[in-house]
Design a protein around this motif. Structure first.
Motif, PDB file in Angstrom:
ATOM      1  N   SER A  51      40.659  38.697  32.763  1.00 45.34           N
ATOM      2  CA  SER A  51      41.151  38.456  34.120  1.00 45.34           C
ATOM      3  C   SER A  51      41.704  37.039  34.158  1.00 45.34           C
ATOM      4  N   GLU A  52      42.077  36.565  35.331  1.00 47.50           N
ATOM      5  CA  GLU A  52      42.730  35.259  35.425  1.00 47.50           C
ATOM      6  C   GLU A  52      41.859  34.131  34.890  1.00 47.50           C
ATOM      7  N   ASP A  98      38.826  34.755  33.020  1.00 48.44           N
ATOM      8  CA  ASP A  98      37.822  35.331  32.119  1.00 48.44           C
ATOM      9  C   ASP A  98      38.476  35.621  30.779  1.00 48.44           C
TER      10      ASP A  98
END
Length: 730
Positions: A52-53, A55
């Motif tokens: 994700s952004e 992670d």
């Protein structure tokens, strides 16, 4: 994975500081990137997979390796852990990627990409687009930046588009953009209501393509489609589809014939409007209708509708036909013929018959046509017009053609060996055989195996087959090159093209019976005269088929017809009877006189034509009478048996004459007295008498013309009966 516990975030921060390209990768929505020295086959720094952004997962950690690491080893581990389906073609390319990248750079390519299905670090199915950007360092090493993108959403959109396109291709008609037959069947199964299947064709649609062109023809097809949609009620489960060419199929959820007929009339009206709007020749539809119910095969109902449609095509008063029990019985008979054909062929149930051809000038036997008869084991004969069209429509006729050809070759060979008077026997070649690849070589092979000169086996090709396909000319030329003689059969059956005689080199032209039957009419005579004249100028021989009367023979003889085939000389006969005919070689004249009786009647009536009540022609010598209906309006008395003149005369006198008239009438009509009193010149005598005619007394008059014909001693009588009150005689 907990990034803080493993120190991955710190390593990622260091990577961000010295790798500007990584930031570019992030901007481009990459899920991962790495930089490799391809020349040295090494990946030096750590690299990450973005979940994700904020992670990230270290890919080396995830795969259980540490950097620096081997580039090829990494690729191998990546494929094993991240690509479950390694049978994909791009995966094999990925496993060989180092060599590929080196070659690509040498070839001047600076980018290389792969697309494949894999998994992300969370185990989710992903469609990857992996791009390798190639550069060279100052010391000459080739480096590659690999950027990995998740293109799953785009791929699914593409897949959906492809699926949609495939469905369009599978279910939509390319011309009308409406349903095709496959979609029609699917929708009908979904509707699942009983009703009627209708087949629609357009009379002579080829004319539109010929006159207006194929593009306009397609526009007209679309116009017909829209016309059908206007006439049917889709909201009430009416259904339609375009099959091909000018063929359409329609379903109406009703079996009520009156309702169906109304629907057909509505369609016909809409097509009239289409005709006017598109300014094309009149669109005249014809329909075939069959019943369908859930559980019945759609193809069966469709075939039944097609059968009914063929029946409708040739009707004069209506343009539709319903599939009937009679059609069912016919289809059963057709299936029985198809099922038994191969066995019948093996058991030699097909027999060759022969129809002789004679030259009218010398009455010499000059040839024959081979015909086929199907004789079952029980002696039952199936007529050719019952089985030949079925075999033609089912592509089985070629076997029969070869069978007949082989048998004719064998019979001709036998008769030659027996020193018979062998003449050429022509064999018909069907349309299906004509277009069969290798037909010329096959027929030549059969003749050579039998050992027969092909001059004894001419080939007959029907006119319709010869002039409706340009490729036939090549076949005809090849037959000629191999030495075969060719005859155009059935000339004059609907689409005669005199120009084709010059383009296609036939040796013989066979004038069809449909033209011969017009002999005696001004137009018919002129047409045959000009046809024969043109053929003669082109060096083509003429055979007239279906000749049945002496008048036809004389006409054809006088205008130079070479050969005659027909019932006048002989009906088709089996091989045993034909063998007797070739022994005789000359036709044995069975007529009563070589000159024509009809000539005398025609000459007499030219000078003495009055509308008679009835007329009779009599051979007084042989005591036989023949009725000539073309010379009279007949009354009910022609029911009297006139084959015996004396007997017929007795019956007539006893039944119809007044008592006081009988002796005078018998004396005038007595055959023996007429024979005794006749001199060698033509005579015409008249008698007036009274008789009962339709329950009243009538004054009557008979004109009795007696004559002889050349080469015969028989005396003939021409009797014309008038009602005296007409006062027709001068």
């Amino acid at each position: 994975m907990d990034l803080l516990e493993n120190g991955s975030v710190e390593r990622l921060r260091r990577a961000l500081e010295y790798e500007t390209q990584f930031r570019n990768a992030l901007v481009s929505d990459a899920v991962a990137f790495f930089d490799a020295n391809i020349s040295k086959n090494v990946i030096e720094g750590d690299f990450f997979y973005r979940i994700s952004e904020n992670d990230f997962v270290s890919i080396p950690d995830f795969l259980g390796i540490s950097t620096p690491c081997s580039f090829t080893k990494f690729i191998e581990l990546w494929a094993q852990n991240m690509i479950p389906d390694r049978s994909q073609v791009p995966v094999q390319n990925l496993l060989e990627i180092r060599d590929t990248l080196l070659e690509s750079y040498l070839d001047g390519k600076r980018e290389y990409s792969l697309n494949y299905w894999g998994e992300n670090v969370s185990g989710q199915r992903v469609f990857y687009k992996q791009v390798f950007l190639l550069t060279k360092t100052e010391n000459g090493d080739m480096r590659a930046l690999s950027i990995l993108k998740d293109n799953t959403a785009e791929r699914e959109m593409d897949d959906q588009y492809i699926k949609s396109e495939l469905e369009n291709y599978a279910y939509k008609d390319p011309i009308t953009n409406g349903y095709n037959y496959i979609k029609f069947k699917e929708r009908l199964q979904e509707i699942n209501l009983p009703g009627s299947i209708i087949c629609l064709d357009i009379h002579s649609f080829k004319i539109i393509n010929s006159i207006c062109g194929i593009t306009k023809g397609d526009e007209v097809i679309r116009g017909i489609w829209h016309g059908i949609l206007m006439a049917i009620e889709v909201h009430k489960y009416d259904l339609a589809a375009h099959i091909n060419a000018d063929h359409f199929i329609i379903f109406i959820p009703s079996v009520d014939e009156s309702e169906i007929i109304k629907k057909l009339k509505d369609i016909t009206v809409t097509l009239m409007v289409v005709t006017l709007d598109m300014d094309v020749p009149q669109l005249q539809p014809y329909f075939g209708v069959s019943k369908w119910a859930p559980g019945k095969k759609i193809e069966m109902s469709y075939n039944e509708a097609v059968t009914a449609k063929h029946n409708a095509k040739y009707q004069q008063d209506i343009d539709y036909a319903f599939f009937s029990e009679e059609d069912t019985n016919r289809l059963i008979r057709e299936k029985a013929i198809i099922d038994s054909f191969d066995k019948a062929l093996a058991k030699k149930e097909f027999k060759v018959w022969f129809q002789p051809k004679y030259t009218p000038q010398t009455k010499k036997l000059v040839g024959a046509e081979a015909l086929v008869r199907w004789v079952k084991e029980d002696g039952k004969i199936i007529k050719p017009d019952e089985f030949i069209p079925i075999l033609e429509s089912n592509n089985m006729i070629r076997k029969l053609d070869e069978y007949i050809f082989r048998n004719v070759c064998m019979l001709q060979k036998k008769w030659l060996e027996d020193k018979k008077n062998v003449v050429p026997v022509s064999v018909n070649l069907s349309r299906a055989s004509l277009f069969y690849k290798g037909v010329i070589e096959q027929y030549l092979r059969i003749a050579n195996l039998v050992g027969i000169d092909i001059k004894f086996i001419p080939i007959e090709i029907t006119e319709s087959a010869a002039i409706t396909n340009e490729s036939v000319k090549d076949v005809i030329d090849q037959f000629h090159e191999k030495g075969f003689s060719l005859q155009m059969d059935d000339f004059g059956t609907g689409y005669s093209s005199l120009a084709s005689l010059n383009l296609m080199h036939f040796d013989t032209l066979k004038i069809d019976k449909s033209l011969v039957d017009f002999i005696g009419e001004f137009g018919g005579n002129r047409l045959i005269e000009h046809t024969i004249s043109l053929a003669k100028e082109l060096g083509i021989q003429i055979t007239a088929e279906g000749v049945e009367t002496e008048a036809q023979v004389k006409f054809l003889k006088n205008i130079g017809c070479d050969n005659i085939q027909g019932f006048f000389y002989s009906k088709p006969v089996p091989s045993i009877e034909y063998e007797k005919l070739i022994d005789k070689a000359i036709y044995e004249d069975k007529s009563l006189a070589n000159d024509l009786v009809e000539d005398h009647l025609f000459s007499f009536n030219k000078n003495y034509y009055k509308p008679a009540l009835y007329s009779i022609v009599v051979n007084l010598t042989q005591n036989k009478a023949t009725d000539y209906s073309e010379y009279a309006d007949w009354c009910y008395e022609t029911k009297i048996d006139t084959t015996d003149y004396d007997y017929g005369l007795d019956i007539f006198i006893d039944t119809y004459l007044l008592p006081e008239e009988k002796e005078k009438f018998r004396d005038f009509m007595d055959r023996k007295k007429i024979l005794e009193m006749y001199s060698d010149s033509k005579e015409t005598r008249i008698i007036e008498y009274k008789r009962k005619l339709k329950d009243r007394i009538a004054d009557m008059r008979i004109v009795f013309h007696s004559f002889k014909v050349e080469d015969s001693e028989d005396l003939w009588g021409y009797i014309k009966v008038f009602q005296h009150e007409w006062n027709l005689l001068k």
